[in-house]
Design a protein around this motif. Structure first.
Motif, PDB file in Angstrom:
ATOM      1  N   THR A 243     -25.930 -26.245  66.930  1.00  0.00           N
ATOM      2  CA  THR A 243     -26.657 -27.223  66.118  1.00  0.00           C
ATOM      3  C   THR A 243     -25.710 -28.317  65.621  1.00  0.00           C
ATOM      4  O   THR A 243     -26.078 -29.502  65.593  1.00  0.00           O
ATOM      5  CB  THR A 243     -27.339 -26.522  64.932  1.00  0.00           C
ATOM      6  OG1 THR A 243     -28.087 -25.423  65.447  1.00  0.00           O
ATOM      7  CG2 THR A 243     -28.276 -27.450  64.199  1.00  0.00           C
TER       8      THR A 243
ATOM      9  N   ASN B 285     -31.512 -23.997  62.218  1.00  0.00           N
ATOM     10  CA  ASN B 285     -30.633 -24.387  61.118  1.00  0.00           C
ATOM     11  C   ASN B 285     -30.338 -25.879  61.109  1.00  0.00           C
ATOM     12  O   ASN B 285     -29.416 -26.317  60.458  1.00  0.00           O
ATOM     13  CB  ASN B 285     -29.357 -23.550  61.102  1.00  0.00           C
ATOM     14  CG  ASN B 285     -28.551 -23.712  62.382  1.00  0.00           C
ATOM     15  OD1 ASN B 285     -29.014 -24.331  63.332  1.00  0.00           O
ATOM     16  ND2 ASN B 285     -27.349 -23.185  62.385  1.00  0.00           N
TER      17      ASN B 285
ATOM     18  N   ASP C 165     -31.324 -28.308  71.126  1.00  0.00           N
ATOM     19  CA  ASP C 165     -30.455 -27.317  70.487  1.00  0.00           C
ATOM     20  C   ASP C 165     -31.178 -25.988  70.694  1.00  0.00           C
ATOM     21  O   ASP C 165     -32.185 -25.724  70.056  1.00  0.00           O
ATOM     22  CB  ASP C 165     -30.346 -27.717  69.008  1.00  0.00           C
ATOM     23  CG  ASP C 165     -29.731 -26.636  68.157  1.00  0.00           C
ATOM     24  OD1 ASP C 165     -29.024 -25.775  68.703  1.00  0.00           O
ATOM     25  OD2 ASP C 165     -29.964 -26.663  66.935  1.00  0.00           O
TER      26      ASP C 165
ATOM     27  N   ASP D 260     -34.501 -23.035  68.748  1.00  0.00           N
ATOM     28  CA  ASP D 260     -34.040 -21.733  68.265  1.00  0.00           C
ATOM     29  C   ASP D 260     -34.950 -21.277  67.122  1.00  0.00           C
ATOM     30  O   ASP D 260     -35.060 -21.977  66.119  1.00  0.00           O
ATOM     31  CB  ASP D 260     -32.595 -21.899  67.763  1.00  0.00           C
ATOM     32  CG  ASP D 260     -31.952 -20.571  67.428  1.00  0.00           C
ATOM     33  OD1 ASP D 260     -32.674 -19.564  67.363  1.00  0.00           O
ATOM     34  OD2 ASP D 260     -30.725 -20.561  67.228  1.00  0.00           O
TER      35      ASP D 260
END
Ligand SMILES: Nc1ncnc2c1ncn2[C@@H]1O[C@H](COP(=O)(O)OP(=O)(O)O)[C@@H](O)[C@H]1O
Ligand SMILES: [Mg+2]
Length: 330
Positions: free
Chosen positions: A23, A50, A147, A46
């Motif tokens: 990330t 995050n 990501d 994901d």
């Protein structure tokens, strides 16, 4: 290496184990591109998102400006797997209801409720969103950085368009066969069949339904084939594997590289993040030496893939200012 990779492509995937810096690197690359005047989007697939934590802001499942937005050119989105599954099942249920007799609507709902928990549904839903975001992304942005979730999950997801295209093709071929058989059977039915086929009488509802199923399958097939085309087009798309210079991540990287290459995806770079410094005391120097050994294994296994190292920072990379500093050092 990373900046070149991002400069030359439209779609970049970052994969690797959890915690290695996917990330962080994805955000820094998109930020850099946006500062250079390109419109950039970071998509987090994901489930353990995050992106928001890293930017120190709320992101969520709709296009959101990251940081100061770099003149409106930098956006991010976190795909919400539950919301995507809901939407996916709603779409499928709507189609099914249209195709089934009305008195079976309750059955359709029951079936869809069961599907929610069946294997593959989740993946199909995320794939659907990914397809959509590749389409929108290519339309509205110059660079889309994915990501992704840790390795195994992502490798499967990248192979899915091919598998599903083949599956849809098989289904279409089987339908065609059974339709031909059906037509032949109706032909045996004597004059009635001929009369219907030859006249402008209203179309057989079964035939109409078949036609609709066929067109739905074809649409799905085309979208998946489109996604596959983007994923495997090395001129537009590349995959960078992020890792730590440790034994298991190195072995996993070699396996992921093989899997992606087999799927037809270009692996354009290896990003070895959080390298220990060699000149900050004995402890870190020894750590550095151990890392060198693992990197040796990596270089021997994948000598042709460009490799970039990023030093371990003293600070946590959190918030726009830290990301900005991180991006400048890439
Ligand atoms: N080069 C680095 N030096 C120090 N900390 C880093 C570095 N790269 C990433 N981090 C930190 O490591 C943690 C995990 O990074 P992150 O990008 O969230 O990993 P992933 O997305 O692969 O799970 C974050 O707290 C991030 O700030
Ligand atoms: Mg992450």
């Amino acid at each position: 290496m990373l900046l070149n990779l991002a400069a030359e492509r439209r779609v970049l995937f970052l994969g690797g184990k959890g915690g290695v810096g996917k990330t962080t690197v994805a955000s820094a690359l998109a930020l850099h591109a946006a500062r250079e005047g390109r419109r950039a989007l970071v998509v987090s697939t994901d489930p353990a998102h995050n992106l928001g934590h890293l930017w120190d802001q709320k992101v969520g499942d709709r296009l959101t400006r990251l940081g100061d937005g770099a003149g409106g050119r930098l956006s991010g989105i976190e795909i919400d797997p539950d919301a995507s599954t809901d939407q996916h099942l709603k779409d499928v249920a709507r189609t099914l209801r249209k195709l089934m007799p009305e008195n079976l609507a309750g059955e359709v709902d029951k079936h869809m409720e069961l599907s929610r928990r069946s294997p593959g549904t989740h993946e199909a839903a995320v794939l659907e969103r990914m397809t959509e975001l590749v389409e929108t992304g290519m339309d509205r942005f110059d660079l889309v950085v994915f990501d992704t979730a840790p390795s195994g999950h992502t490798a499967r997801l990248m192979a899915l368009p091919e598998l599903m295209t083949a599956w849809t093709d098989g289904l279409l071929a089987r339908r065609e066969k059974s339709q031909k058989l059906g037509a032949a059977m109706r032909g045996l039915d004597g004059d009635r069949g001929k009369a219907v086929l030859g006249s402008s009488a209203p179309r057989d509802p079964v035939e109409e339904r078949d036609e609709e199923i066929r067109s739905i399958l074809l649409r799905r097939r085309d979208r998946l084939a489109g996604l596959r085309e983007v994923l495997t087009d090395r001129a537009r798309t590349s995959f960078a594997i992020v890792l730590a210079a440790e034994r298991l991540p190195v072995l996993e990287t070699i396996a992921l590289h093989e899997e992606l290459t087999r799927t037809g995806v270009d692996v354009g770079g290896l990003v070895v993040n959080k390298r220990s410094p060699a000149d900050r005391g004995d402890f870190l120097a020894r750590r550095h030496a151990v890392e060198e050994e693992h990197l040796g294994t990596l270089r021997t296994a994948l000598p042709e893939v460009p490799l970039q190292q990023i030093p371990l920072k003293e600070e946590d990379v959190v918030g726009p200012a830290a990301l900005e500093r991180f991006a400048r050092k890439l």
